[in-house]
Design a protein around this motif. Structure first.
Motif: not given
Length: 338
Positions: A14-22
């Motif tokens: 269920v763990l995923h690498l994503v891009e998120r805002d700082l």
């Protein structure tokens, strides 16, 4: 920034690498550029739903880590920017932990790292070291704070001395002046407990382990109460304390009330998260003092092997923790690492 998230409880998948805002720090908070994230059993238990149900729609896991403060919120001294820190309980009651390039935490949960302590050490502290401190300071006839000499004359038994908490128990008890015994399950773990600083190591699977401790012990930091209670009571001195922070194996605990009454024993259950702010603050101060004294090194040569994964393989890191990999599992998040 890159971050690991999960939106549903479940296995490591269920763990995923994503891009998120700082993220931006609020009043009383700091933002830390995470260099190394440390994983504890609590982290996979929270992810899986064993520890508690998920409280937020999306969670970035991991309580512990280390890095550099890169900006501060209102009310925080701006001179902290650039400070090397170790972070604890980042994801406790919050949706974002240290499995990300940046983490925002209350300023008091980002603790200065001494110049001689690297990020690996910092990421290995947190839950294990603070839990170990708690275990060593709850005895009715013992100290409430740790410092050199605080445990002079005391005999401490660290059950499972090759584990992260057991390792910290050995190191902190030794720093505080105790005679330290550790129980382990085999010769390889015995080497680790010895490297951590235990004065005596006992293989509980061979012979009569109680006979190897004929003078008894004052304080036991226990990781598997159900499995070890009979041995604990066989070696506990009158008025002694069993401080239990886990029950590995899940064996049912059966308590002989009369035996404990005769011993005037103390059985203390420990969970760091509900220990209270003063207990945690004292633990942070004392652990920081031990850190400055060089008493908490990590690595196989110091009794705590390190196994590393890059951020994108955090799921594999969780699998390693769940499978019982000996030592500390670390996730390398960003550079520099030292």
């Amino acid at each position: 920034m890159q971050a690991i998230v999960y939106r549903d409880n479940g296995g490591p998948e269920v763990l995923h690498l994503v891009e998120r805002d700082l993220p931006e720090p609020g009043p009383g908070e700091v933002r830390v550029r995470i260099a190394v994230s440390g994983i504890n059993p609590t982290d996979w238990q929270a992810r899986s739903g064993v520890a508690h149900r998920k409280l937020f729609p999306e969670v970035t896991p991991h309580l512990d880590g280390a890095g550099v403060v890169d900006t501060v919120g209102e009310g925080v001294d701006p001179s902290r920017i650039g400070q090397r820190v170790w972070v604890f309980m980042a994801a406790a009651g919050r949706p974002t932990g240290t499995a990300a390039e940046f983490a925002v935490v209350p300023a008091g949960q980002a603790v200065p790292l001494p110049d001689g302590a690297g990020f690996d050490v910092g990421a290995s502290l947190g839950v294990p070291a603070l839990t170990a401190h708690r275990a060593l300071t709850v005895a009715g006839n013992g100290p409430s704070r740790l410092h050199p000499g605080a445990l002079n004359g005391k005999v401490v038994l660290a059950a499972g001395g090759a584990g992260a908490v057991g390792h910290a128990v050995i190191q902190l008890a030794r720093w505080a002046g105790a005679a330290v015994i550790s129980t382990v399950s085999g010769p390889e773990k015995a080497k680790l407990a010895t490297a951590a600083g235990a004065h005596q190591v006992v293989n509980y699977r061979e012979g009569d382990p109680a006979a190897a401790m004929p003078d008894g012990v004052d304080l036991i930091a226990e990781v598997a109460l159900g499995a070890n209670l009979a041995l604990d009571l066989a070696v506990l001195r009158t008025g002694g304390t069993i401080a239990t922070y886990a029950n590995e194996g899940g064996r049912k605990v059966e308590l002989n009330v009369g035996q404990n009454m005769v011993l005037n024993s103390h059985l203390h259950f420990i969970v760091l998260y509900t220990a209270g702010p003063q207990a945690r603050a004292h633990a942070v101060e004392d652990v920081s003092a031990a850190l400055r004294d060089g008493a908490l090194p990590v690595g196989e040569e110091h009794g705590l092997p390190l196994t590393r994964f890059p951020l994108h393989r955090t799921a594999d890191a969780h699998r390693a923790v769940e499978s019982g990999t000996v030592g500390k599992i670390l996730v390398d998040v960003s550079e520099p690492r030292r």
